[in-house]
Write a protein that holds these residues in place. Structure first.
Motif, mmCIF file in Angstrom:
data_model
loop_
_atom_site.group_PDB
_atom_site.id
_atom_site.type_symbol
_atom_site.label_atom_id
_atom_site.label_comp_id
_atom_site.label_asym_id
_atom_site.label_seq_id
_atom_site.Cartn_x
_atom_site.Cartn_y
_atom_site.Cartn_z
ATOM 1 N N VAL A 32 -16.100 -7.056 -18.168
ATOM 2 C CA VAL A 32 -15.718 -7.162 -19.680
ATOM 3 C C VAL A 32 -14.455 -6.392 -20.242
ATOM 4 O O VAL A 32 -13.658 -6.744 -20.668
ATOM 5 N N LEU A 35 -11.445 -7.359 -18.444
ATOM 6 C CA LEU A 35 -11.089 -8.797 -19.179
ATOM 7 C C LEU A 35 -10.001 -8.479 -20.231
ATOM 8 O O LEU A 35 -8.975 -9.108 -20.155
ATOM 9 N N LEU A 38 -6.957 -6.302 -18.561
ATOM 10 C CA LEU A 38 -5.849 -6.892 -17.843
ATOM 11 C C LEU A 38 -5.280 -7.905 -18.673
ATOM 12 O O LEU A 38 -3.924 -8.270 -18.203
ATOM 13 N N LEU A 39 -5.767 -8.495 -19.667
ATOM 14 C CA LEU A 39 -5.088 -9.445 -20.514
ATOM 15 C C LEU A 39 -3.751 -8.988 -21.113
ATOM 16 O O LEU A 39 -3.089 -9.180 -21.544
ATOM 17 N N PHE A 41 -2.712 -5.854 -20.201
ATOM 18 C CA PHE A 41 -1.666 -5.647 -19.244
ATOM 19 C C PHE A 41 -0.649 -6.697 -18.819
ATOM 20 O O PHE A 41 0.429 -6.760 -18.782
ATOM 21 N N ALA A 42 -1.473 -7.978 -18.738
ATOM 22 C CA ALA A 42 -0.644 -9.161 -18.122
ATOM 23 C C ALA A 42 0.371 -9.492 -19.451
ATOM 24 O O ALA A 42 1.741 -9.774 -19.052
ATOM 25 N N GLY A 43 -0.002 -9.676 -20.383
ATOM 26 C CA GLY A 43 0.951 -9.639 -21.722
ATOM 27 C C GLY A 43 2.193 -8.685 -21.577
ATOM 28 O O GLY A 43 3.353 -9.127 -21.921
ATOM 29 N N VAL A 46 4.529 -9.349 -18.609
ATOM 30 C CA VAL A 46 5.319 -10.531 -18.924
ATOM 31 C C VAL A 46 6.403 -10.301 -20.062
ATOM 32 O O VAL A 46 7.524 -10.487 -19.807
ATOM 33 N N SER A 47 6.007 -9.446 -20.927
ATOM 34 C CA SER A 47 7.176 -9.231 -21.963
ATOM 35 C C SER A 47 8.101 -8.140 -21.622
ATOM 36 O O SER A 47 9.275 -8.067 -21.971
ATOM 37 N N ALA A 49 9.266 -8.499 -18.369
ATOM 38 C CA ALA A 49 10.170 -9.117 -17.168
ATOM 39 C C ALA A 49 11.532 -9.201 -17.551
ATOM 40 O O ALA A 49 12.047 -9.384 -18.957
ATOM 41 N N LEU A 69 -3.289 2.269 -19.760
ATOM 42 C CA LEU A 69 -2.961 2.342 -18.251
ATOM 43 C C LEU A 69 -3.893 2.940 -17.440
ATOM 44 O O LEU A 69 -4.611 2.693 -16.537
ATOM 45 N N ILE A 73 -6.677 1.376 -14.584
ATOM 46 C CA ILE A 73 -6.768 1.918 -13.263
ATOM 47 C C ILE A 73 -8.249 2.214 -13.116
ATOM 48 O O ILE A 73 -8.584 1.813 -11.872
ATOM 49 N N LEU A 76 -10.514 -0.835 -13.327
ATOM 50 C CA LEU A 76 -10.322 -1.807 -12.420
ATOM 51 C C LEU A 76 -10.947 -1.516 -10.998
ATOM 52 O O LEU A 76 -11.462 -2.483 -10.134
ATOM 53 N N LEU B 120 1.665 -17.492 -18.455
ATOM 54 C CA LEU B 120 2.130 -16.137 -18.076
ATOM 55 C C LEU B 120 3.595 -16.363 -17.248
ATOM 56 O O LEU B 120 4.453 -15.454 -17.628
ATOM 57 N N ALA B 124 6.838 -15.125 -18.668
ATOM 58 C CA ALA B 124 7.681 -14.103 -17.848
ATOM 59 C C ALA B 124 9.240 -14.429 -17.734
ATOM 60 O O ALA B 124 10.075 -13.848 -17.992
ATOM 61 N N PHE B 127 11.015 -14.389 -21.102
ATOM 62 C CA PHE B 127 11.319 -13.042 -21.416
ATOM 63 C C PHE B 127 12.668 -12.422 -20.666
ATOM 64 O O PHE B 127 13.318 -11.737 -21.200
ATOM 65 N N ALA B 128 12.612 -12.946 -19.466
ATOM 66 C CA ALA B 128 13.610 -12.526 -18.620
ATOM 67 C C ALA B 128 14.868 -13.167 -18.610
ATOM 68 O O ALA B 128 15.919 -12.801 -18.215
#
Lengths: 127, 131
Positions: A32, A35, A38-39, A41-43, A46-47, A49, A69, A73, A76, B120, B124, B127-128
């Motif tokens: 949990v 969940l 990581l959501l 972290f993924a967001g 992505v932002s 990138a 973070l 770690i 995870l 996602l 990505a 955003f890139a």
């Protein structure tokens, strides 16, 4: 003496290791937390990138990001440790290889988690 | 051990493959596969801490065509593990265990994983500034 006991009585006499429920519960609690973290972290990734090195350093140094973070770690790799432990217990037949694999798994996941955490702290505290 | 030979319950190869079985083993394999993702996260963090040169190597490898294919696979693996994991958490409470609901939540988990993965990646790329 054991000759006078039926197999089931012997098994009952040994009792349970009393650690099964803890493993089960820790796997789910870390799931949990994973969940949520990581959501986030993924967001974040992505932002970020296409972001440059300086932007990423700036991001890691935010105290909230640093703490999240480190938690990510730790959580995870504990979850990975618990999950891969079950896979090893299920598929590795020999007791010796099984014990050795489990020790190696603990060491590898611990080293990787520490590498990640120390790296985050180095960036966060670094001048 | 008991000396009498008792009948064993039919094992895996006896049953016709169903969604529930496929998702059960997929949850395990994607769990193992997603561990590779954790390894890449650590590599990224170590590269950031090591300096701009290490980070540009990391970025070069992960944004190469092969790197993107591997990362896409890992994203899908993580999202499927996450969705089937949530499904397992629901089943742990005793819900969604009947055949019909179990099948529906299974399909829902697969669809959600694909939608999340594509979402996602599209985000990505946006955003890139690539789309």
């Amino acid at each position: 003496m054991s000759k006078f006991r039926t197999p089931i009585a012997t098994a009952r006499g040994l009792g349970s290791a009393r650690s099964g429920a803890r493993h089960w519960m820790h796997q789910r609690v870390t799931a949990v937390i994973n969940l949520l973290l990581l959501l986030w972290f993924a967001g974040s990734v992505v932002s970020l990138a296409g972001a440059g090195y300086a932007d990423i350093i700036w991001w890691v140094r935010d105290p909230i990001v640093t703490v999240l973070l480190v938690l990510l770690i730790a959580n995870l790799f504990y979850h990975i440790r618990l999950g891969l432990q079950v896979v090893i217990e299920d598929y590795v037949k020999s007791d010796g290889t099984k014990a050795l694999s489990l020790i190696l798994l603990t060491m590898v996941t611990l080293v990787l988690a520490l590498l990640g955490i120390v790296s985050v702290l180095k960036v966060s505290f670094g001048g | 051990m008991a000396s009498t030979r008792r009948p064993l319950s039919p094992h895996l190869q006896i049953w016709r493959w169903g969604l529930h079985m496929a998702l059960s083993i997929a949850h395990r394999t994607t769990g193992v596969g997603s561990s590779l993702g954790a390894l890449i996260i650590v590599w990224g963090l170590v590269a950031i801490a090591a300096g701009p040169d290490s980070f540009s190597t990391f970025k070069m490898v992960t944004t190469s065509l092969l790197g993107r294919i591997v990362l896409f696979g890992i994203t899908l693996s993580m999202m499927l593990h996450m969705c089937t994991g949530v499904r397992h958490l629901v089943m742990d409470t005793g819900r969604a265990l009947d055949i019909k609901t179990n099948r529906q939540t299974g399909i829902l988990a697969i669809v959600a994983a694909i939608v999340l993965t594509l979402g996602l990646w599209v985000a990505a790329y946006w955003f890139a500034g690539l789309i």
